[in-house]
Design an enzyme around this catalytic site. Structure first.
Site, mmCIF file in Angstrom:
data_model
loop_
_atom_site.group_PDB
_atom_site.id
_atom_site.type_symbol
_atom_site.label_atom_id
_atom_site.label_comp_id
_atom_site.label_asym_id
_atom_site.label_seq_id
_atom_site.Cartn_x
_atom_site.Cartn_y
_atom_site.Cartn_z
ATOM 1 N N SER A 118 0.868 -1.187 0.000
ATOM 2 C CA SER A 118 0.000 0.000 0.000
ATOM 3 C C SER A 118 0.899 1.229 0.000
ATOM 4 O O SER A 118 1.996 1.205 0.572
ATOM 5 C CB SER A 118 -0.869 0.006 1.254
ATOM 6 O OG SER A 118 -1.511 1.256 1.393
ATOM 7 N N TYR A 171 -1.855 -0.593 10.344
ATOM 8 C CA TYR A 171 -2.037 -1.128 8.979
ATOM 9 C C TYR A 171 -0.873 -0.691 8.083
ATOM 10 O O TYR A 171 -0.299 -1.505 7.352
ATOM 11 C CB TYR A 171 -3.366 -0.619 8.434
ATOM 12 C CG TYR A 171 -3.592 -0.848 6.957
ATOM 13 C CD1 TYR A 171 -4.090 -2.055 6.479
ATOM 14 C CD2 TYR A 171 -3.314 0.161 6.029
ATOM 15 C CE1 TYR A 171 -4.305 -2.255 5.117
ATOM 16 C CE2 TYR A 171 -3.520 -0.029 4.672
ATOM 17 C CZ TYR A 171 -4.014 -1.230 4.219
ATOM 18 O OH TYR A 171 -4.225 -1.424 2.876
HETATM 19 P P1 NAP Z 1 -11.733 -5.507 0.737
HETATM 20 O O1 NAP Z 1 -12.622 -4.936 -0.318
HETATM 21 O O2 NAP Z 1 -11.988 -5.161 2.164
HETATM 22 O O3 NAP Z 1 -11.705 -7.096 0.560
HETATM 23 C C1 NAP Z 1 -10.893 -7.836 1.433
HETATM 24 C C2 NAP Z 1 -10.798 -9.262 0.922
HETATM 25 O O4 NAP Z 1 -9.893 -9.966 1.785
HETATM 26 C C3 NAP Z 1 -12.115 -10.008 0.993
HETATM 27 O O5 NAP Z 1 -12.133 -10.932 -0.065
HETATM 28 C C4 NAP Z 1 -12.043 -10.710 2.360
HETATM 29 O O6 NAP Z 1 -12.849 -11.885 2.422
HETATM 30 C C5 NAP Z 1 -10.571 -11.061 2.391
HETATM 31 N N1 NAP Z 1 -10.018 -11.246 3.748
HETATM 32 C C6 NAP Z 1 -9.966 -10.345 4.758
HETATM 33 N N2 NAP Z 1 -9.386 -10.895 5.842
HETATM 34 C C7 NAP Z 1 -9.053 -12.166 5.496
HETATM 35 C C8 NAP Z 1 -8.448 -13.255 6.179
HETATM 36 N N3 NAP Z 1 -8.043 -13.151 7.469
HETATM 37 N N4 NAP Z 1 -8.291 -14.414 5.528
HETATM 38 C C9 NAP Z 1 -8.703 -14.535 4.246
HETATM 39 N N5 NAP Z 1 -9.278 -13.571 3.539
HETATM 40 C C10 NAP Z 1 -9.463 -12.393 4.170
HETATM 41 O O7 NAP Z 1 -10.196 -5.115 0.467
HETATM 42 P P2 NAP Z 1 -9.492 -4.444 -0.823
HETATM 43 O O8 NAP Z 1 -9.625 -2.982 -0.700
HETATM 44 O O9 NAP Z 1 -9.889 -5.148 -2.059
HETATM 45 O O10 NAP Z 1 -7.953 -4.767 -0.479
HETATM 46 C C11 NAP Z 1 -7.230 -5.837 -1.059
HETATM 47 C C12 NAP Z 1 -5.770 -5.657 -0.717
HETATM 48 O O11 NAP Z 1 -5.307 -4.409 -1.233
HETATM 49 C C13 NAP Z 1 -5.499 -5.613 0.790
HETATM 50 O O12 NAP Z 1 -4.277 -6.257 1.085
HETATM 51 C C14 NAP Z 1 -5.397 -4.131 1.064
HETATM 52 O O13 NAP Z 1 -4.631 -3.855 2.221
HETATM 53 C C15 NAP Z 1 -4.730 -3.643 -0.206
HETATM 54 N N6 NAP Z 1 -4.932 -2.210 -0.457
HETATM 55 C C16 NAP Z 1 -6.178 -1.681 -0.671
HETATM 56 C C17 NAP Z 1 -6.315 -0.321 -0.893
HETATM 57 C C18 NAP Z 1 -7.646 0.330 -1.145
HETATM 58 O O14 NAP Z 1 -7.717 1.573 -1.200
HETATM 59 N N7 NAP Z 1 -8.721 -0.404 -1.314
HETATM 60 C C19 NAP Z 1 -5.184 0.504 -0.879
HETATM 61 C C20 NAP Z 1 -3.939 -0.063 -0.646
HETATM 62 C C21 NAP Z 1 -3.816 -1.422 -0.444
HETATM 63 P P3 NAP Z 1 -14.445 -11.824 2.775
HETATM 64 O O15 NAP Z 1 -15.122 -11.334 1.506
HETATM 65 O O16 NAP Z 1 -14.810 -13.222 3.131
HETATM 66 O O17 NAP Z 1 -14.595 -10.856 3.906
#
Ligand code: NAP
Length: 248
Positions: free
Chosen positions: A143, A157
């Site tokens: 991130s 985080y």
């Molecule tokens: P999200 O929409 O909150 O989705 C999270 C996903 O991870 C869901 O599929 C969830 O499963 C799964 N998950 C959460 N905890 C878990 C665990 N303990 N074991 C297995 N699966 C788990 O997140 P996102 O925004 O797509 O983020 C994806 C990645 O990108 C993350 O690593 C996040 O830190 C990174 N990221 C995101 C952003 C942003 O702005 N969105 C920015 C920088 C980095 P369920 O559906 O079953 O809950």
């Protein structure tokens, strides 16, 4: 060689976009999820409707036994993984460090850091020639927060993502001579549910004027960078982190 990819947390957001694009590029796809089975099954249904191969498996990446079982199930259903995307990640409600308790910090580190390490270990055990494998590629979701720090929101985080950057550099060097490339993508502010998890569903709208491109990113824009890093197009790239952050 058949392309077999495991995307942790592929049920929603960025992981779901990676799964769709990987399937379109000919990978047999396994997505894992934590609790949202319906969302995971919807991703699988969409891929199979378009002629792709996909399965969804429940596993908490923070639990070592779950991760071991997850990889064994992928072995049995699709074969040895050739690509891993350490995408599962979480954050907790926005808070200052002086408001955080140890349990919260442990939960964040357990999913984001411990989970990525154990998944990477299991992938290397399948990809490395030391273990009878024939190489592969790993992409970790970092991130921009790793270098911005997320003050007043979630420094825990941000620190977990800095650990992911170090995992990427160290593991890349460790396995480079074994035909395994390890890279990371560092998204900026992307339209997904993660901001609601932090207690602010409209966070992208609040912050978008501070982004040089004046907009949030889409999950698909992140997925394209991930798929490039996994592909042969990136054959001389390892230990790298690509920012997908609109200049943030
Ligand atoms: P999200 O929409 O909150 O989705 C999270 C996903 O991870 C869901 O599929 C969830 O499963 C799964 N998950 C959460 N905890 C878990 C665990 N303990 N074991 C297995 N699966 C788990 O997140 P996102 O925004 O797509 O983020 C994806 C990645 O990108 C993350 O690593 C996040 O830190 C990174 N990221 C995101 C952003 C942003 O702005 N969105 C920015 C920088 C980095 P369920 O559906 O079953 O809950």
């Amino acid at each position: 060689m058949n392309k077999i990819i495991l995307i942790t947390g592929g049920s929603r957001g960025i992981g779901a976009a990676i799964a769709q694009l990987a399937a379109a590029q000919g990978y047999a796809v396994c997505i894992s999820y934590l609790t949202n089975r319906a969302a995971a099954e919807a991703v699988v249904a969409s891929i199979t409707r378009n002629g792709g191969v996909a399965i969804a498996l429940q596993a908490d990446v923070a639990v070592e036994a779950d991760v071991v079982r997850l990889f064994e199930q992928v072995d049995a259903s699709l074969g040895r993984v050739t690509a891993l995307v350490n995408n599962a990640g979480m954050l907790e409600r926005q808070a200052r460090v002086d408001e955080m308790d140890a349990a919260r910090i442990s939960r964040v580190l357990a999913t984001n850091v411990f989970g990525s390490f154990i998944c990477a270990r299991e992938a290397v055990r399948r990809m490395s020639p030391r273990h009878g494998g024939s190489g592969g590629a790993i992409v970790n979701l970092s991130s921009r927060s790793a270098r911005l720090g997320s003050p007043g929101e979630y420094v825990d985080y941000a620190a977990s993502k800095a650990a992911i950057d170090t995992l990427t550099i160290g593991l890349a060097k460790e396995v480079a001579a074994e035909g395994i490339r390890v890279n990371a993508v560092a998204p900026g502010i992307i339209y997904t549910d993660i901001h609601a998890s932090g207690g602010e569903p409209q966070r992208v709208e609040r912050l978008k004027e501070s982004i040089p491109m004046k907009r949030g990113g889409s999950p698909d824009e992140v997925a394209k960078a991930v798929l490039w890093l996994l592909s042969e197009e990136a054959s001389y790239t390892t230990g790298a982190t690509i920012d997908v952050a609109g200049g943030r």
